[in-house]
Design a protein around this motif. Structure first.
Motif, mmCIF file in Angstrom:
data_model
loop_
_atom_site.group_PDB
_atom_site.id
_atom_site.type_symbol
_atom_site.label_atom_id
_atom_site.label_comp_id
_atom_site.label_asym_id
_atom_site.label_seq_id
_atom_site.Cartn_x
_atom_site.Cartn_y
_atom_site.Cartn_z
ATOM 1 N N UNK A 157 0.832 -1.216 0.000
ATOM 2 C CA UNK A 157 0.000 0.000 0.000
ATOM 3 C C UNK A 157 0.863 1.261 0.000
ATOM 4 N N UNK A 158 1.965 1.228 0.732
ATOM 5 C CA UNK A 158 2.858 2.396 0.751
ATOM 6 C C UNK A 158 3.415 2.668 -0.640
ATOM 7 N N UNK A 159 3.853 1.587 -1.314
ATOM 8 C CA UNK A 159 4.411 1.739 -2.655
ATOM 9 C C UNK A 159 3.364 2.208 -3.660
ATOM 10 N N UNK A 160 2.106 1.896 -3.395
ATOM 11 C CA UNK A 160 1.026 2.329 -4.275
ATOM 12 C C UNK A 160 0.620 3.776 -4.039
ATOM 13 N N UNK A 161 1.236 4.404 -3.037
ATOM 14 C CA UNK A 161 0.952 5.809 -2.765
ATOM 15 C C UNK A 161 -0.356 6.047 -2.043
ATOM 16 N N UNK A 162 -0.814 5.069 -1.243
ATOM 17 C CA UNK A 162 -2.048 5.258 -0.493
ATOM 18 C C UNK A 162 -1.896 6.422 0.483
ATOM 19 N N UNK A 163 -3.018 7.037 0.791
ATOM 20 C CA UNK A 163 -3.003 8.201 1.677
ATOM 21 C C UNK A 163 -2.583 7.799 3.089
ATOM 22 N N UNK A 268 -9.305 7.393 -3.138
ATOM 23 C CA UNK A 268 -8.302 6.546 -2.473
ATOM 24 C C UNK A 268 -8.950 5.533 -1.533
ATOM 25 N N UNK A 269 -10.276 5.412 -1.610
ATOM 26 C CA UNK A 269 -10.980 4.460 -0.736
ATOM 27 C C UNK A 269 -10.447 3.055 -0.968
ATOM 28 N N UNK A 270 -10.167 2.307 0.140
ATOM 29 C CA UNK A 270 -9.513 1.006 0.024
ATOM 30 C C UNK A 270 -10.353 -0.119 0.630
ATOM 31 N N UNK A 271 -11.673 0.074 0.653
ATOM 32 C CA UNK A 271 -12.548 -0.954 1.205
ATOM 33 C C UNK A 271 -12.973 -1.954 0.150
ATOM 34 N N UNK A 272 -14.168 -2.477 0.300
ATOM 35 C CA UNK A 272 -14.691 -3.444 -0.652
ATOM 36 C C UNK A 272 -14.763 -2.842 -2.054
ATOM 37 N N UNK A 273 -14.473 -3.670 -3.052
ATOM 38 C CA UNK A 273 -14.444 -3.196 -4.440
ATOM 39 C C UNK A 273 -15.799 -2.650 -4.859
ATOM 40 N N UNK A 274 -16.873 -3.374 -4.500
ATOM 41 C CA UNK A 274 -18.214 -2.941 -4.899
ATOM 42 C C UNK A 274 -18.572 -1.594 -4.279
ATOM 43 N N UNK A 275 -18.132 -1.385 -3.033
ATOM 44 C CA UNK A 275 -18.400 -0.099 -2.365
ATOM 45 C C UNK A 275 -17.644 1.020 -3.061
ATOM 46 N N UNK A 276 -16.370 0.772 -3.400
ATOM 47 C CA UNK A 276 -15.565 1.797 -4.062
ATOM 48 C C UNK A 276 -16.167 2.179 -5.421
#
Length: 289
Positions: A157-163, A268-276
């Motif tokens: 996640x860090x490498x992906x630039x997550x907030x 940048x939401x990282x929850x369930x795919x359907x929710x995003x």
């Protein structure tokens, strides 16, 4: 009376040979029954071992073997320990399979292990090599703990630039999970084990946190599945096991700055795919009137 004499004659004729192998010979039994003994040079006894015989085996200056049958024997060491071993041949070479220590491994269990090994030999598989491979896989599994995989997922996640907010939440959720099963191999963690952890969070009334923790644990497991470390995600079975939190409707955001922050958080939401996906679609839709 005659049977008693036969039994006594059999058990009194036990002697060690020069290689430290105990062999059972029955010359007295041959005299009693009128049959001469022809098995003096055989490594295999006339009768299988019994628990009483094994318990009564005493240590000697040198290690020695006492055979059961079909290659199974007890190795009695000078310190008194008794080890089960199975002698077999693979590709024309004699091999030994260590089964375990008596009485932790019983006579019946040793015979069952010997039979399983014989089946493998008949199929062309070396039971000793199979045991070593199984040991290697178990040692490898012990190194692939949930905490270790969780840290790898967080690093991803860090490498992906997550907030920072997303990283902080991931780290918080992983700490909650690590308290209960962080040191366990991830392949040994099951749904009931995870549910016990989630119930602790629920017991405090933190229903939303429990759902988010389940989702975060599931993310780690899916990462492990994709990496070939484990095969399934046990959190899938827990979708309907948790208490659903009561939804509180919030007032609409009217301030431009607050709306901009919301849109960035959706991206940048990282929850369930359907929710995003639902959130991303909703931000593109015109407001209802």
């Amino acid at each position: 009376m005659q049977l008693g004499l036969v039994y006594k004659a059999y058990h009194e004729n036990v002697y060690p040979d020069t290689f430290g192998i105990i062999r059972y010979d029955t010359p007295a039994l041959g005299v009693l029954s009128g049959v001469s003994s022809t098995r003096r040079n055989s490594d295999t006894p006339n009768m299988p071992l019994s628990d009483i015989q094994i318990r009564n085996l005493k240590p000697k200056e040198n290690a020695y073997k006492v055979y059961d049958f079909e290659g199974l024997f007890v190795l009695v060491k000078p310190n008194g320990s008794k080890l089960w071993q199975f002698k077999y041949r693979m590709d024309g070479k004699e091999r030994l399979l260590s089964i375990g220590v008596y009485p932790v491994v019983t006579l019946a269990q040793a015979r069952k292990a010997k039979e399983d090994a014989r089946v493998m030999v008949a199929a062309g598989e070396d039971p000793s090599e199979a045991k070593q491979e199984d040991k290697r896989l178990r040692q490898e599994a012990r190194g692939q703990t949930f905490a270790k995989i969780g840290e790898a997922f967080l690093d991803k996640q860090r490498k992906e630039g997550k907030s920072k907010a997303t990283l902080d939440k991931t780290e918080y959720h992983l700490k909650l999970a690590n308290i209960d099963f962080g040191r366990k191999p991830i392949s040994e963690i099951n749904a009931p084990m995870i549910l016990r952890t989630l119930r602790k969070v629920e017991a405090k009334g933190n229903y939303e946190t429990a759902h988010r923790l389940r989702a975060r644990i599931g993310s780690v497991f899916r990462y492990a599945v994709a990496s070939g470390i484990t095969e399934t995600d046990p959190t899938y079975a827990l979708r309907d096991a948790l208490i659903r939190p009561t939804r509180v409707h919030r007032a609409a955001i009217t301030e431009p700055k607050a709306l901009g922050k919301l849109l960035r958080e959706i991206d940048v939401f990282d929850g369930q795919v359907t929710t995003r996906i639902g959130l991303q679609i909703s931000k593109e839709m015109p407001p209802s009137t």
